[in-house]
Design an enzyme around this catalytic site. Structure first.
Site, mmCIF file in Angstrom:
data_model
loop_
_atom_site.group_PDB
_atom_site.id
_atom_site.type_symbol
_atom_site.label_atom_id
_atom_site.label_comp_id
_atom_site.label_asym_id
_atom_site.label_seq_id
_atom_site.Cartn_x
_atom_site.Cartn_y
_atom_site.Cartn_z
ATOM 1 N N THR A 130 -11.803 5.894 1.306
ATOM 2 C CA THR A 130 -12.855 5.249 0.514
ATOM 3 C C THR A 130 -12.349 3.989 -0.202
ATOM 4 O O THR A 130 -11.252 3.976 -0.753
ATOM 5 C CB THR A 130 -13.406 6.242 -0.526
ATOM 6 N N THR A 136 -19.379 4.572 1.456
ATOM 7 C CA THR A 136 -19.637 5.388 2.641
ATOM 8 C C THR A 136 -19.590 4.570 3.937
ATOM 9 O O THR A 136 -19.394 5.121 5.016
ATOM 10 C CB THR A 136 -21.052 6.007 2.506
ATOM 11 N N GLU A 250 -13.147 19.433 8.633
ATOM 12 C CA GLU A 250 -13.367 19.190 7.203
ATOM 13 C C GLU A 250 -14.691 19.810 6.743
ATOM 14 O O GLU A 250 -14.761 20.496 5.727
ATOM 15 C CB GLU A 250 -13.368 17.687 6.945
HETATM 16 C C1 FAD Z 1 -13.704 13.673 -7.140
HETATM 17 C C2 FAD Z 1 -13.700 12.861 -5.896
HETATM 18 C C3 FAD Z 1 -12.641 12.969 -5.016
HETATM 19 C C4 FAD Z 1 -12.598 12.183 -3.864
HETATM 20 N N1 FAD Z 1 -11.489 12.232 -3.045
HETATM 21 C C5 FAD Z 1 -11.389 11.340 -2.030
HETATM 22 C C6 FAD Z 1 -10.184 11.248 -1.254
HETATM 23 O O1 FAD Z 1 -9.207 12.000 -1.481
HETATM 24 N N2 FAD Z 1 -10.107 10.303 -0.279
HETATM 25 C C7 FAD Z 1 -11.133 9.440 0.004
HETATM 26 O O2 FAD Z 1 -11.000 8.621 0.903
HETATM 27 N N3 FAD Z 1 -12.304 9.515 -0.713
HETATM 28 C C8 FAD Z 1 -12.447 10.428 -1.716
HETATM 29 N N4 FAD Z 1 -13.606 10.471 -2.460
HETATM 30 C C9 FAD Z 1 -14.673 9.514 -2.164
HETATM 31 C C10 FAD Z 1 -15.895 10.169 -1.563
HETATM 32 O O3 FAD Z 1 -15.681 10.516 -0.224
HETATM 33 C C11 FAD Z 1 -17.021 9.149 -1.751
HETATM 34 O O4 FAD Z 1 -17.313 9.087 -3.142
HETATM 35 C C12 FAD Z 1 -18.223 9.504 -0.997
HETATM 36 O O5 FAD Z 1 -17.964 9.410 0.381
HETATM 37 C C13 FAD Z 1 -19.386 8.576 -1.343
HETATM 38 O O6 FAD Z 1 -18.969 7.232 -1.356
HETATM 39 P P1 FAD Z 1 -19.325 6.301 -2.613
HETATM 40 O O7 FAD Z 1 -18.908 7.004 -3.834
HETATM 41 O O8 FAD Z 1 -18.786 4.937 -2.407
HETATM 42 O O9 FAD Z 1 -20.905 6.229 -2.583
HETATM 43 P P2 FAD Z 1 -21.846 5.107 -1.893
HETATM 44 O O10 FAD Z 1 -21.428 4.877 -0.486
HETATM 45 O O11 FAD Z 1 -21.909 3.931 -2.815
HETATM 46 O O12 FAD Z 1 -23.228 5.877 -1.909
HETATM 47 C C14 FAD Z 1 -23.921 6.145 -3.139
HETATM 48 C C15 FAD Z 1 -25.101 7.053 -2.822
HETATM 49 O O13 FAD Z 1 -25.978 6.388 -1.906
HETATM 50 C C16 FAD Z 1 -26.190 7.189 -0.761
HETATM 51 N N5 FAD Z 1 -26.291 6.326 0.419
HETATM 52 C C17 FAD Z 1 -25.500 5.282 0.773
HETATM 53 N N6 FAD Z 1 -25.923 4.754 1.927
HETATM 54 C C18 FAD Z 1 -27.005 5.464 2.318
HETATM 55 C C19 FAD Z 1 -27.880 5.417 3.437
HETATM 56 N N7 FAD Z 1 -27.724 4.501 4.411
HETATM 57 N N8 FAD Z 1 -28.890 6.319 3.518
HETATM 58 C C20 FAD Z 1 -29.059 7.226 2.538
HETATM 59 N N9 FAD Z 1 -28.259 7.349 1.460
HETATM 60 C C21 FAD Z 1 -27.246 6.467 1.359
HETATM 61 C C22 FAD Z 1 -24.970 8.089 -0.659
HETATM 62 O O14 FAD Z 1 -25.285 9.276 0.044
HETATM 63 C C23 FAD Z 1 -24.657 8.349 -2.132
HETATM 64 O O15 FAD Z 1 -25.436 9.428 -2.587
HETATM 65 C C24 FAD Z 1 -13.678 11.303 -3.576
HETATM 66 C C25 FAD Z 1 -14.777 11.231 -4.439
HETATM 67 C C26 FAD Z 1 -14.789 11.979 -5.585
HETATM 68 C C27 FAD Z 1 -15.959 11.844 -6.527
#
Ligand code: FAD
Length: 392
Positions: A130, A136, A250
């Site tokens: 991330t 995402t 996963e």
């Molecule tokens: C406690 C914690 C631990 C984590 N550990 C790791 C780790 O070890 N390694 C790692 O790589 N990542 C890690 N993550 C990251 C995690 O995988 C991401 O937070 C998650 O994938 C969502 O990405 P984002 O936070 O950037 O949300 P965004 O991509 O900004 O999305 C925000 C919201 O919008 C929604 N959204 C976005 N695009 C769309 C779409 N096209 N259609 C519908 N809905 C959409 C998403 O579902 C989400 O609800 C961790 C996160 C947390 C909170």
């Protein structure tokens, strides 16, 4: 974990495995996790015990010192940790990222790393995908690894990377070909094994993120970090495919953690509803309390069936993308429902840290968002299972 367990029937193995993991977890009661949560500290002792018992090497083939078990068994280990009131998130990544090294690592990498990971000498607990500006939308990641002779030079930034400070190795996904130079956006990503013991302070900086849960997450910055070419896992540019390869495992493992959480909540809610007497009778006698708990139980058990189904397909080497995703969605929803119902059942006491409900409530909420958010699973089902138009 004794390897001869593999020769008994699956159900015997599962019962034995559950009993053994439960016994280990019983040495780490609610108070252990509560105290760590308060201090935002890592469960060193618990993870060490789990490693020494061989559980985190469940998916490492026997020839490399692991137990060579299947995803079904690995999922039972994590389920039981969460069912005991603990939190598998402290150590689950080793199980779900291991496949990348096992399947795509060179023979030299497997010989060098797997036995040491199996013995606990090396911890592979961190997985860096991330990024802050792309979230995402993984293929848009900006972290670049540029080859210069016998090494790559990495520049960029990752966010929410968990357990970096409690790991010796980290799997890093970075672009090796800029997005504008590839024909498909999924091309040009590569996977690297970063040795954190030498990287931190030499091109890599780690900054902890204070969060709603005790998850040891960090921001990571790369400033001309040098990674030897021999640390690239698999072929250059094929990293996205390797990422996808690991996703079903996963999803199934996370589903199992949710099932564990769900069962923990239901057990606590039932117990409290029997014991708490208000208006001269146990609150569980009121159907307004009883029915939501019963419904949450039904949903956890239904989610578990999908998780078992997905794990069986996975272990039989069959396609299971739909089932793994559905299992994760159903189980995350079921554990969240069970968490909410338990909060309501405990009334005001749910908010008291001493009862552990609020801690587990916070912890299980994560699964709606990470490692994959609910929306993204629904879009997978819509597009890949139901053949509806692609939305992104
Ligand atoms: C406690 C914690 C631990 C984590 N550990 C790791 C780790 O070890 N390694 C790692 O790589 N990542 C890690 N993550 C990251 C995690 O995988 C991401 O937070 C998650 O994938 C969502 O990405 P984002 O936070 O950037 O949300 P965004 O991509 O900004 O999305 C925000 C919201 O919008 C929604 N959204 C976005 N695009 C769309 C779409 N096209 N259609 C519908 N809905 C959409 C998403 O579902 C989400 O609800 C961790 C996160 C947390 C909170």
């Amino acid at each position: 974990m004794a390897t001869e367990q593999r020769h008994v029937t699956n159900s015997e193995l599962h019962t034995d495995l559950r009993t053994a993991v439960r016994e280990l977890c019983s040495r780490y009661p609610d108070s252990y996790w509560r105290e760590l949560d308060a201090r935002e500290a890592y469960p060193e002792e618990f993870v060490k015990a789990l490693t020494e018992a061989g559980y985190l090497a469940a998916l490492i083939p026997e020839e490399f010192g692991g137990s060579g078990l299947g995803i079904a068994e690995a999922s039972i280990i994590l389920e039981e940790v969460n069912r005991s009131g603990g939190n598998s998130a402290a150590c689950h990544a080793q199980l779900y990222i291991m496949g990348t090294l096992v399947r795509h690592g060179s023979e030299a990498q497997r010989q060098h790393y797997l036995p040491k990971i199996a013995s606990g000498e090396l911890r592979l607990q961190a997985f860096a995908v991330t990024e802050p500006t792309t979230g995402t939308d993984t293929t848009q990641m900006k972290t670049m690894a540029v080859r210069q002779g016998d090494h790559y030079v990495v520049n960029g930034q990752k966010v929410w990377i968990s357990r970096v400070e409690h790991s010796d190795l980290m799997l890093l996904v970075a672009r090796t070909t800029p997005l504008k130079e590839v024909t498909k956006k999924t091309e040009g990503l590569s996977v690297f094994l970063v040795d954190l013991r030498t990287a931190i302070g030499h091109g890599m900086t780690v900054r902890p993120i204070r969060a709603m849960i005790n998850h040891a997450s960090t921001e990571v910055f790369f400033d001309n970090l040098e990674v030897p070419v021999e640390n690239r896992v698999g072929e250059e540019g094929k990293g996205f495919r390797y990422l996808l390869d690991g996703l079903n495992a996963e999803r199934i493992l996370i589903a199992a953690e949710c099932v564990g959480d769900g069962r923990w909540f239901i057990e606590r809610a039932c117990r409290y509803s029997r014991d708490r007497v208000v208006f001269g009778r146990p609150i569980g006698q009121n159907q307004g309390i009883q029915f939501p708990i019963a419904r949450a139980h039904v949903n956890v058990e239904a989610a578990d069936l999908m998780r078992i189904h997905a794990a069986e397909l996975f272990d039989a080497g069959q396609a299971c993308g739909a089932e793994a995703n559905m299992a994760k969605l159903l189980a995350a929803d079921a554990s969240w429902e069970a968490a909410n119902v338990t909060m309501q059942t405990y009334g005001g006491y749910a908010f008291a840290q001493d009862y552990d409900i609020e801690r587990k409530f916070r912890e299980t909420r994560l699964y709606q968002t990470a490692p994959i958010s609910t929306n993204l699973i629904l879009s997978y089902i819509g597009q890949h299972v139901l053949d509806m138009p692609r939305s992104f």
